[in-house]
Design a protein around this motif. Structure first.
Motif, mmCIF file in Angstrom:
data_model
loop_
_atom_site.group_PDB
_atom_site.id
_atom_site.type_symbol
_atom_site.label_atom_id
_atom_site.label_comp_id
_atom_site.label_asym_id
_atom_site.label_seq_id
_atom_site.Cartn_x
_atom_site.Cartn_y
_atom_site.Cartn_z
ATOM 1 N N PHE A 4 0.843 -1.197 0.000
ATOM 2 C CA PHE A 4 0.000 0.000 0.000
ATOM 3 C C PHE A 4 0.878 1.246 0.000
ATOM 4 O O PHE A 4 0.617 2.211 -0.728
ATOM 5 N N LEU A 8 1.067 4.152 -2.769
ATOM 6 C CA LEU A 8 0.771 5.528 -2.384
ATOM 7 C C LEU A 8 1.921 6.454 -2.776
ATOM 8 O O LEU A 8 1.708 7.583 -3.231
ATOM 9 N N LEU A 11 1.692 7.173 -6.449
ATOM 10 C CA LEU A 11 0.677 8.189 -6.727
ATOM 11 C C LEU A 11 1.206 9.570 -6.370
ATOM 12 O O LEU A 11 0.980 10.547 -7.107
ATOM 13 N N LEU A 50 -7.536 9.977 3.755
ATOM 14 C CA LEU A 50 -7.044 9.368 2.509
ATOM 15 C C LEU A 50 -7.818 9.914 1.320
ATOM 16 O O LEU A 50 -7.240 10.195 0.266
ATOM 17 N N VAL A 54 -5.972 11.637 -1.796
ATOM 18 C CA VAL A 54 -6.089 11.030 -3.132
ATOM 19 C C VAL A 54 -6.684 12.030 -4.121
ATOM 20 O O VAL A 54 -6.237 12.130 -5.267
ATOM 21 N N GLY A 59 -5.858 10.968 -7.825
ATOM 22 C CA GLY A 59 -6.137 9.541 -7.905
ATOM 23 C C GLY A 59 -7.624 9.234 -7.920
ATOM 24 O O GLY A 59 -8.469 10.122 -7.751
ATOM 25 N N GLU A 63 -11.183 3.573 -5.919
ATOM 26 C CA GLU A 63 -10.188 2.509 -5.980
ATOM 27 C C GLU A 63 -9.303 2.504 -4.732
ATOM 28 O O GLU A 63 -8.963 1.447 -4.196
ATOM 29 N N TRP A 64 -8.953 3.699 -4.258
ATOM 30 C CA TRP A 64 -8.079 3.790 -3.096
ATOM 31 C C TRP A 64 -8.803 3.414 -1.802
ATOM 32 O O TRP A 64 -8.204 2.814 -0.903
ATOM 33 N N LEU A 67 -8.754 -0.294 -1.880
ATOM 34 C CA LEU A 67 -7.424 -0.801 -1.554
ATOM 35 C C LEU A 67 -7.140 -0.669 -0.061
ATOM 36 O O LEU A 67 -6.565 -1.569 0.559
ATOM 37 N N ARG A 68 -7.582 0.436 0.511
ATOM 38 C CA ARG A 68 -7.380 0.628 1.947
ATOM 39 C C ARG A 68 -8.149 -0.423 2.743
ATOM 40 O O ARG A 68 -7.631 -0.972 3.728
#
Length: 232
Positions: A4, A8, A11, A50, A54, A59, A63-64, A67-68
């Motif tokens: 992760f 990150l 990004l 986050l 993002v 970003g 999606e993030w 993912l988190r």
């Protein structure tokens, strides 16, 4: 959580100036230590903050967030059993462009430490890293070619002492008229929040030099750096 953090950091790099430490900390209302903790894999960002970061970095928020959530579930299941070597490979692929390649004057442990330092500074947001600036950082962390990262120091040094240390430890000698160039490197590092001015000329006598010290957050980050990746 290492994967992760690597994603990150990628990004952040793609975001350019928007991914800088100061702009990100202001936008998300977080501290420098939190910013570094996210990128090093020591801390998982909260969902709300986050989302802010993002968006600022361009970003895909959905999606993030996914993912988190997946990363949080993995952490709940127990420690990641992936060996550190796997994470090291990811770091080397992602940051291969940051590796110090023009080390004609250095070899062995000297060159290996400079390659590590290039990645270290890239993780902290410095994409343009010269050998001189890396040596300044290493001096302020008291990291010789074979000194483990976890043994980093935090001395208070004058420019003349920084130049002498670089000469003694890495064999790179700078002429006395190079002080202004070293000071410019320090100013850049100060602007990025990595170095602090400990005593200015106003506080000293007319013949005394200003003194500088590694920022506490960078120092702490350095002491954990060797645990995240090995480029030797």
């Amino acid at each position: 959580m290492g994967a992760f953090a690597v994603a990150l950091t990628a990004l952040r790099d793609e975001a350019g100036a928007a991914g800088g430490m100061r702009r990100t900390c202001d936008a998300a209302n977080i501290s420098r230590s939190t910013y570094y903790a996210w990128l090093s894999g020591k801390q998982l960002p909260g969902r709300d903050v986050l989302e802010i970061v993002v968006k600022a970095w361009g970003g895909n928020v959905a999606e993030w967030i996914k993912l988190r959530r997946e990363t949080e579930e993995q952490l709940a299941e127990g420690p990641d059993e992936e060996p550190m070597g796997g994470e090291s490979e990811l770091f080397q692929k992602k940051f291969k462009n940051a590796v110090y390649n023009s080390h004609a004057e250095f070899s062995g442990d000297h060159a290996a430490r400079l390659r590590e330092c290039a990645v270290f500074l890239r993780l902290l947001g410095l994409n343009q890293v010269s050998d001189r600036r890396m040596l300044v950082v290493l001096s302020l962390l008291m990291l010789g070619p074979a000194t483990p990262w976890q043994d980093a120091g935090r001395p208070v040094l004058r420019v003349s002492e920084i130049m002498q240390w670089i000469s003694d430890v890495y064999g790179r000698k700078y002429r006395s008229n190079s002080r202004e160039v070293i000071r410019e490197d320090i100013k850049i590092l100060m602007g990025d929040g990595l170095v602090r001015l400990r005593a200015s000329n106003r506080d000293l006598g007319p013949k005394e030099e200003a003194r500088y010290q590694a920022d506490l957050a960078m120092y702490r980050y350095a002491r954990g750096f060797d645990d995240r990746t090995s480029l030797r």
